[in-house]
Design a protein around this motif. Structure first.
Motif, PDB file in Angstrom:
ATOM      1  N   GLU A  64      35.141  41.186  46.940  1.00  0.00           N
ATOM      2  CA  GLU A  64      35.983  39.918  46.435  1.00  0.00           C
ATOM      3  C   GLU A  64      35.446  39.228  45.305  1.00  0.00           C
ATOM      4  OE1 GLU A  64      39.060  37.166  46.441  1.00  0.00           O
ATOM      5  OE2 GLU A  64      38.879  39.135  47.644  1.00  0.00           O
ATOM      6  N   PHE A  65      34.073  39.234  44.994  1.00  0.00           N
ATOM      7  CA  PHE A  65      33.817  38.599  43.869  1.00  0.00           C
ATOM      8  C   PHE A  65      34.036  39.411  42.761  1.00  0.00           C
ATOM      9  CE2 PHE A  65      30.585  38.113  40.172  1.00  0.00           C
ATOM     10  CZ  PHE A  65      30.426  36.732  40.123  1.00  0.00           C
ATOM     11  N   ALA A  66      33.873  40.957  42.947  1.00  0.00           N
ATOM     12  CA  ALA A  66      34.274  41.728  41.874  1.00  0.00           C
ATOM     13  C   ALA A  66      35.767  41.727  41.487  1.00  0.00           C
ATOM     14  CB  ALA A  66      33.937  43.142  42.196  1.00  0.00           C
ATOM     15  N   ARG A  67      36.427  41.292  42.542  1.00  0.00           N
ATOM     16  CA  ARG A  67      38.223  41.215  42.013  1.00  0.00           C
ATOM     17  C   ARG A  67      38.379  39.983  41.457  1.00  0.00           C
ATOM     18  NH1 ARG A  67      38.435  43.616  47.146  1.00  0.00           N
ATOM     19  NH2 ARG A  67      38.218  41.741  48.392  1.00  0.00           N
ATOM     20  N   CYS A  68      37.404  39.016  41.668  1.00  0.00           N
ATOM     21  CA  CYS A  68      37.813  37.624  41.008  1.00  0.00           C
ATOM     22  C   CYS A  68      37.370  37.537  39.559  1.00  0.00           C
ATOM     23  CB  CYS A  68      37.177  36.416  41.978  1.00  0.00           C
ATOM     24  SG  CYS A  68      38.029  36.235  43.400  1.00  0.00           S
ATOM     25  N   SER A  69      36.302  38.332  39.534  1.00  0.00           N
ATOM     26  CA  SER A  69      35.532  38.845  38.209  1.00  0.00           C
ATOM     27  C   SER A  69      36.248  39.434  37.313  1.00  0.00           C
ATOM     28  CB  SER A  69      34.246  39.393  38.404  1.00  0.00           C
ATOM     29  OG  SER A  69      33.674  39.710  37.122  1.00  0.00           O
TER      30      SER A  69
END
Length: 175
Positions: A123-128
């Motif tokens: 999820e962090f990677a997607r938001c990033s």
């Protein structure tokens, strides 16, 4: 700005009801003839999954503490990465720099079968990738919370392993 530890403490206080069944990890040590059980909900909540069985298969008579070393190493390295992330979160969240640490946490969590921690890292990677700053903050808090749960479960597994193989307990960490 809150530190990662403060975020985890705040967010960890409102855990919802679990709908997962309690999983019993039972292990029999042929050498000592001892069978011990660990009853814990998080083992069935995406924290360790089948990788625990795989880790048991990798252990040999010469390294009875293999699982303890593996889980301890993961926890120590993840804690170090979270400290580095904290440095890159003040005064603002340096998303590209934090993403590197999150990616390494994801690798370890994926290897050990920490499904929920891996999902938080994803999820962090997607938001990033979308440069969605609020989403990155939320995902980062989720990573911290999931790691806290993982660490708690791993400590229980480590305790079980020590009892099974009659290994001495580690001294408490020095401040």
């Amino acid at each position: 700005m809150l530190t990662l530890a403060e975020m985890a403490r705040i967010n960890g206080n409102h855990r919802g009801k679990s709908t997962c069944k309690i999983l019993t990890v039972q292990h029999h040590n042929c050498t000592t003839g001892r069978t011990l059980e660990l009853n814990t909900e998080p083992l069935d909540q995406g924290t360790l999954e089948r990788q625990y069985e795989e880790l048991q298969k990798m252990r040999d008579a010469d390294a009875p503490d293999f699982i303890i070393e593996t889980l301890t190493l993961f926890c120590n390295m993840t804690e170090q990465r979270l400290k580095e992330i904290e440095k890159h979160s003040t005064p603002y969240l340096d998303i590209p720099e934090v993403a590197v640490y999150i990616h390494t946490i994801k690798g370890g969590s994926l290897t050990l079968g920490c499904k929920n921690l891996t999902a938080a890292c994803d999820e962090f990677a997607r938001c990033s990738d979308r440069n969605y700053i609020a989403g990155c903050h939320k995902a980062l808090m989720q990573v911290v919370n999931e790691f806290s749960r993982v660490k708690e479960v791993f400590q229980k597994v480590i305790e079980l392993e020590r009892k099974i193989f009659n290994l001495p307990a580690l001294p408490p960490p020095q401040a």
